[in-house]
Design a protein around this motif. Structure first.
Motif, PDB file in Angstrom:
ATOM      1  N   THR A  43      37.956  31.735  41.419  1.00 43.58           N
ATOM      2  CA  THR A  43      37.068  32.829  42.338  1.00 43.58           C
ATOM      3  C   THR A  43      36.240  33.915  41.546  1.00 43.58           C
ATOM      4  OG1 THR A  43      39.096  34.255  42.287  1.00 43.58           O
ATOM      5  CG2 THR A  43      39.063  33.138  44.379  1.00 43.58           C
ATOM      6  N   ALA A  44      36.212  33.383  40.184  1.00 40.83           N
ATOM      7  CA  ALA A  44      35.299  34.440  39.387  1.00 40.83           C
ATOM      8  C   ALA A  44      34.081  34.082  39.604  1.00 40.83           C
ATOM      9  CB  ALA A  44      35.685  34.010  37.909  1.00 40.83           C
ATOM     10  N   ASP A  45      33.382  34.961  39.673  1.00 36.79           N
ATOM     11  CA  ASP A  45      31.953  35.240  39.098  1.00 36.79           C
ATOM     12  C   ASP A  45      31.369  34.757  37.956  1.00 36.79           C
ATOM     13  OD1 ASP A  45      29.092  35.924  39.061  1.00 36.79           O
ATOM     14  OD2 ASP A  45      29.141  37.268  40.781  1.00 36.79           O
ATOM     15  N   ILE A  50      28.868  36.552  35.355  1.00 36.39           N
ATOM     16  CA  ILE A  50      29.040  37.905  34.911  1.00 36.39           C
ATOM     17  C   ILE A  50      30.637  37.908  33.936  1.00 36.39           C
ATOM     18  CG2 ILE A  50      29.657  40.102  35.698  1.00 36.39           C
ATOM     19  CD1 ILE A  50      27.800  39.823  37.963  1.00 36.39           C
ATOM     20  N   LEU A  73      32.752  45.370  34.992  1.00 35.24           N
ATOM     21  CA  LEU A  73      32.282  43.981  35.405  1.00 35.24           C
ATOM     22  C   LEU A  73      33.271  42.713  35.216  1.00 35.24           C
ATOM     23  CD1 LEU A  73      28.543  43.890  34.149  1.00 35.24           C
ATOM     24  CD2 LEU A  73      29.579  44.303  36.498  1.00 35.24           C
ATOM     25  N   TRP A 112      35.646  43.116  37.944  1.00 38.70           N
ATOM     26  CA  TRP A 112      35.072  42.953  39.191  1.00 38.70           C
ATOM     27  C   TRP A 112      34.735  41.179  39.258  1.00 38.70           C
ATOM     28  CZ3 TRP A 112      30.327  40.258  40.319  1.00 38.70           C
ATOM     29  CH2 TRP A 112      30.282  40.070  41.730  1.00 38.70           C
ATOM     30  N   ALA A 113      34.226  40.725  38.008  1.00 37.84           N
ATOM     31  CA  ALA A 113      33.901  39.298  38.094  1.00 37.84           C
ATOM     32  C   ALA A 113      35.419  38.277  38.258  1.00 37.84           C
ATOM     33  CB  ALA A 113      33.177  38.884  36.765  1.00 37.84           C
ATOM     34  N   GLY A 121      37.661  38.252  40.340  1.00 34.91           N
ATOM     35  CA  GLY A 121      37.906  37.779  41.547  1.00 34.91           C
ATOM     36  C   GLY A 121      39.309  37.705  42.029  1.00 34.91           C
ATOM     37  N   LEU A 170      40.378  43.937  39.715  1.00 36.68           N
ATOM     38  CA  LEU A 170      39.496  44.719  40.258  1.00 36.68           C
ATOM     39  C   LEU A 170      39.882  46.232  40.208  1.00 36.68           C
ATOM     40  CD1 LEU A 170      36.757  44.873  42.011  1.00 36.68           C
ATOM     41  CD2 LEU A 170      38.306  44.629  44.236  1.00 36.68           C
TER      42      LEU A 170
END
Lengths: 304, 457
Positions: free
Chosen positions: B90-92, B95, B154, B157-158, B160, B165
């Motif tokens: 699920t990681a972005d 980022i 970040l 957040w990244a 995921g 988070l």
């Protein structure tokens, strides 16, 4: 202040050239800033958008520093990048990472208004730019070590002496906005409608407003197992049905039932692995284990 | 306004001119050294911290690799890059890769503005032990700190996943809150020294005394907020392992995890160096004066590092001693204690400064006026009536108080089953007796009446 400015501008003529280093830095940082701004608009993900904007702000800050205004540059980085954009990110992260741009329009006539205003702003900017490029002479090189040359002291004098009233007016506006936001967002948790305190909740539980006064029992923790899949035992050795979780896959009811049947058929003494107490310890007919097992299993089935 | 910056204008320009004369090779050399200070200190600090905390907890700490386990973090540093890196689905990804870099780079830049010492000669070139000299170099450190948080936020957040988070969110709130207190405490120093250049602040301390006792409130606020800013215990809420697994770096492994580690320890080094510069006189050795031989040449760099190490030990000591704050307590401390205290203190400094600059007010007058003002404020405080605690007379607590209290709607029965049984038994006995001897029944009754009358008499 006016006379000072004109004086400065009058002096400008002589050394209004741009050094090579500054030019190189400008042609690197300028495109980065523009690219960041464009990507900010076109990025689909809100967090990516915010990050592109951060890039633009950083390169602007560096441009200020290059032009002998280090105080302004660092303030730009600390205030805009460090504080304001961080707050934006904070809110975006709260909203959730899947909330990408929606193409659905909710405001009627939004595109038309945006187009008109955008063209207007672009026109104003272009006008100012052409005037700046054509008529206004470049400022002389400044010396940030002195208040007169753009140091923090000179800035302070401009803000707190020459332009004190507009500055105070702006701060009053900001404070009003902050107080307004707090008033609108604040919920009084001590009022009747507000959230109940822990004490109120405890008393309400004991008055019987809730299902049971205590929280549900946690999973069992024993010498042989500390898995959350192990159910808690009641003082009489039977399973506490509330401690069984529906969510944990490793304790499907069927598996548990099979295990317990196997245990019930084996007439053993106290066993730490056994999920029931000593078989038929206080029972008259010897089928006590079966009945308790059936009862507990039924309870688990009910829960499932 | 002119006295405000006159002092700042003379001294650092010499340093700045000296620095501007540096040839390119010297600048590169200094940049490499400044960049290496962070990683080297990280390696030393990690093993030092583990040994120290171990001693504080009555255990030896790492003692296998090298003499006394000294090479433990070297072994870790070699091991970490070779570990498998696990990237969540699920990681972005962009980022996710960028975040550790964003965390590390500002942490390596921050030391550039710190004056480690005075004038020295390197390979025949006169220079100053400092990489860059800016009129506002104090802000460089603050800016570095505010960019470094992006890495943590970040990264959280990244990844995921929920725990990182939460760690990232906490970190964002924490750093924004504590940066305000930190900035306010630094403003106190800037006002007092009349300079925003780090070297100017050091020079002002050499003349007028160190600020850790002259500006004690600023120093205390800075020390507290510096721990909060670097996410160290007892303020390590973004990576609270008992609540958030690993916080923002839960999903990071291998080299990227090592980079977060590097950033954390480099930040510790930076804020310690900054505290040394602002409050502990930089590279000055006390009691001897700036012209003594002990404060010339390379010696100041040694004193600087020694002072820095004392503060770094303080970090470790805190971690070994204090339990982690609860999140709301932590925020309350920042916003309701540190920020107001810093503001009041700042007002005081500014007032004293303005009076000093007016120059026709003596110190005695300032003290007398200040004393009178304090007395008036204290007297006014006494006038404020004490807050009344509303007492609810009819309120009966169902819990607490140490005593088991019966429920409010408890119905006390008139009689108990046992008493009812006894009553029934007595009645049946009486009935039986009455049936057996109806005549005699009257006699005992009369007898008892007589007995009663006797008793009365």
């Amino acid at each position: 202040m006016r006379t000072e400015t004109s004086l400065v501008l009058a002096q400008a003529g002589a050394d209004a050239t741009v050094s090579t280093g500054e030019a190189v830095a400008f042609w690197i940082l300028g495109p980065i800033a523009v690219a960041g701004a464009l990507c900010m608009i076109f990025a689909r993900n809100a967090v990516h958008s915010a990050l592109w904007l951060v890039m633009t702000m950083l390169s602007l800050g560096m441009l200020y520093m290059l032009q002998q205004a280090p105080f302004l540059g660092f303030t730009q980085i600390i205030v805009y990048t460090g504080a304001i954009m961080m707050l934006f990110l904070f809110v975006l992260m709260m909203v959730g990472r899947e909330s990408s741009d929606s193409v659905l329009e909710v405001l009627r006539g939004q595109r038309l208004m945006a187009a008109v205003l955008g063209i207007g702003v672009a026109g104003v900017l272009a006008g100012a730019l052409t005037r700046a490029l054509a008529e206004v002479p470049a400022a002389p090189a400044m010396n940030p070590w002195t208040p007169e040359g753009g140091g923090a002291g000179g800035l302070a004098r401009v803000i707190f002496q020459d332009y004190l009233f507009p500055f105070e007016l702006t701060s009053a506006l900001l404070i009003t906005a902050a107080v307004g936001a707090m008033v609108l967002a604040f919920t009084d948790r001590h009022s009747k409608q507000g959230r109940r305190s822990q004490r109120d909740l405890v008393e309400a539980r004991f008055r019987g407003e809730y299902e049971r006064p205590s929280p549900k029992p946690g999973p069992g923790v024993y010498a042989t197992s500390n898995s959350v899949a192990t159910p808690a035992l009641l003082p009489d050795g039977s399973i506490a049905p509330e401690s069984l979780s529906d969510l944990i896959e490793s304790t499907p009811t069927a598996q548990l039932q099979a295990h317990r049947k196997q245990l019930a058929s084996r007439a053993a003494g106290p066993d730490t692995h056994a999920l029931v107490g000593p078989d038929g310890a206080g029972d008259d007919d010897g089928t006590g284990a079966d009945t308790t097992a059936g009862g507990a299993a039924k309870a688990t089935e009910d829960k499932a | 306004m002119s006295p405000f910056l006159a002092q700042a204008a003379t001294e650092p320009i010499n340093r700045a001119e000296l620095l501007a004369d540096d040839p390119l090779w010297l600048i590169l050399l200094k940049a490499v050294v400044v960049m290496l200070i962070g990683p080297i200190f990280t390696v030393v600090l990690i093993v030092g911290e583990r040994k120290t905390v171990g001693r504080m907890q009555n255990r030896p700490g790492p003692n296998r690799v090298g003499p006394f386990g000294m090479l433990q973090s070297l072994a870790d540093a070699i091991k970490l890059p070779f570990k498998e890196q696990v990237i969540p689905d699920t990681a972005d990804r962009k980022i996710y890769f960028l975040a550790p870099v964003i965390a590390v780079v500002p942490a390596l830049i921050g030391l550039a503005a710190i004056p480690f010492g005075g004038e020295v000669t390197i390979f025949g070139e006169r220079t100053v032990l400092q990489l860059i000299e800016l009129p506002v170099s104090v802000l460089l450190v603050l800016a570095g700190a505010s960019i470094g948080v992006y890495g943590i936020v970040l990264g959280g957040w990244a990844s995921g996943s929920p725990y990182p988070l939460l760690g990232g969110l906490r970190s964002a709130a924490q750093v924004i809150s504590y940066e305000i207190a930190m900035g306010l405490s630094i403003i106190g120093v800037v006002l007092y020294s009349q300079s925003m250049a780090t070297s100017g602040i050091v020079a002002a301390q050499a003349d007028g005394g160190w600020y850790f006792y002259l500006l004690l409130p600023s120093f205390v606020i800075y020390i507290i907020s510096m721990v909060g800013e670097t996410n160290r215990a007892p303020f390590d809420l973004p990576e609270a392992e008992s609540e958030l697994v690993g916080g923002f770096h839960t999903e990071y492994s291998s080299m990227k995890f090592a980079m977060f580690f590097l950033a954390e320890y480099s930040n510790m080094v930076i804020v310690s160096a900054f505290a040394t510069t602002l409050f502990l006189g930089g590279g000055m050795f006390p009691f001897f004066g700036a012209d003594a031989a002990i404060n010339q040449g390379w010696w100041p760099a040694l004193w600087f590092l020694a002072k820095m190490c004392v503060i770094l030990f303080g970090f470790i000591w805190l971690r070994g001693t204090l339990p982690r704050f609860r999140y709301d307590q932590f925020m309350k401390l920042g916003w309701k204690v540190l920020v107001p205290a810093a503001l009041v203190w700042l007002l005081l400094i500014a007032t004293v400064r303005a009076l000093r600059n007016a120059s026709d007010v003596s110190t005695g007058q300032i003290l007398i006026i200040g004393g009178v003002a304090i007395v008036v404020v204290v007297l006014l405080m006494l006038l404020i009536p004490e807050k009344e605690i509303p007492e609810d007379e009819g309120h009966v607590s169902t819990t607490g108080g140490g005593h088991p209290v019966p429920p409010l709607d408890l119905k006390v029965p008139e009689t108990t089953p046992r008493r009812r049984a006894l009553e029934a038994k007595r009645r049946s006995e009486e009935k039986q007796q009455a049936e057996l001897s109806p005549q005699a029944a009257g006699a005992p009754g009369e007898g008892s009446k007589e007995g009663e009358s006797h008793g009365d008499l």
